[in-house]
Design an enzyme around this catalytic site. Sequence first.
Site, short mmCIF file in Angstrom:
data_model
loop_
_atom_site.label_atom_id
_atom_site.label_comp_id
_atom_site.label_asym_id
_atom_site.label_seq_id
_atom_site.Cartn_x
_atom_site.Cartn_y
_atom_site.Cartn_z
CE1 TYR A 118 38.33 44.29 39.36
CE2 TYR A 118 40.16 45.75 39.88
CZ TYR A 118 39.37 44.66 40.18
OH TYR A 118 39.63 43.92 41.30
CD GLU A 206 36.76 42.03 41.95
OE1 GLU A 206 37.91 41.90 41.55
OE2 GLU A 206 36.00 41.07 42.20
#
Length: 397
Positions: A118, A206
């Site tokens: 991530y 993101e």
Amino acid sequence: MNLHEYQSKEILSKYGVAIQRGFVANNADEAVEAAGKLKEMTGSEGWVVKAQVHAGGRGKGGGVKFSPNIDKLKENAQNIIGMMLVTPQTSAEGKLVNSVLVAEDVYYPGETETKEFYVSILLDRAQNKNTVVYSTEGGMDIEHVAEVTPHLIHKETIDPALGLQGFQARKIAFNLGLEGNAFKEFTKFITSLYNAYVGIDASLFEINPVLKTSDNKIIAVDAKVTLDDNSLYRHKDLAELRDKREEDPMDVEAGEAGLNFVKLDGDVACMVNGAGLAMATMDMIKLSGGNPANFLDVGGTADAQRVKTAFDIILKDANVKAILINIFGGIVRCDRVAQGVVDAYKEIGQFPVPLIVRLQGTNAEEAKKLIDEAGLPIHSAITLEEAAGKVKELLAK
């Protein structure tokens, strides 16, 4: 302003960020055509069909499907396009899927195991610096990871005057447990990603997941990009990427009219001039026993047409039980605002909910007299206490 995944990936690719390649499709036939293009480009015999909506958690809602062959791909595209996709980030109604991204399969077998990470980049307002947030635990449950195992979430603070330094890129790659070619690939990846973030004046990147492939390449499998609205005048090309279908129609209408509007879940609508006054008005509504139904700032020019547009937007909310206008006449005179309210009321006709008007400042007394003598069922007030009392009284009926 939010972008779709396919739009985000196109931008990242221009800055040298390695991405999972794909083509957008608006129907099943276009999806089949996209799969054919990808097969020629990559040799891939499998494809992923992804719903293109402004919401996360698409996989959990059935909006991401792997297709091992053309027949399954066409079936998946037909099922996803036109569906109301419900995810943890949508309303109970869900969002209508207008298009899909047909992407290559990047989870192919190889010499090493694939690994998901991530990575996000955003502004830390407390430090006035950009921050890279990253974790070894990429995938669909990153929120759970942050809640249950916060020690697995790492942060790297970046001075915007210096940019991402080489040692910082290497530190992030090291903390992710990368080595060899994957380590080198990731340092290039994160540097290009940061350059893209700064280059387009984004407020959020993101990438979840960032994938280490079985042959040690680093690519963005998903991409969420949010642009800073205040910078769009510098990026006309990016402003054209806005998809109004993904936004609340009331927000779109207010924006086109130059009104600052945020819909809330209460029952008392408020119309004000100035953000600070809006916050104070919402506090007053709460103290009177109601809940704010919106934040609506008409700005410094509260003329009849502007007020009417604001009324039109407010009255589309079925939850509204009363409307409170709280205007301070500094730049704009209160009597002109009052005339605008009266004219707008007459043009709209009978209001389905009570209207309370509190005008204070320049020509406030003339404004109250104008409203009182208009012969309309409008409740006028001079002080905040008086307006609050009328709101409470009307809500009790």
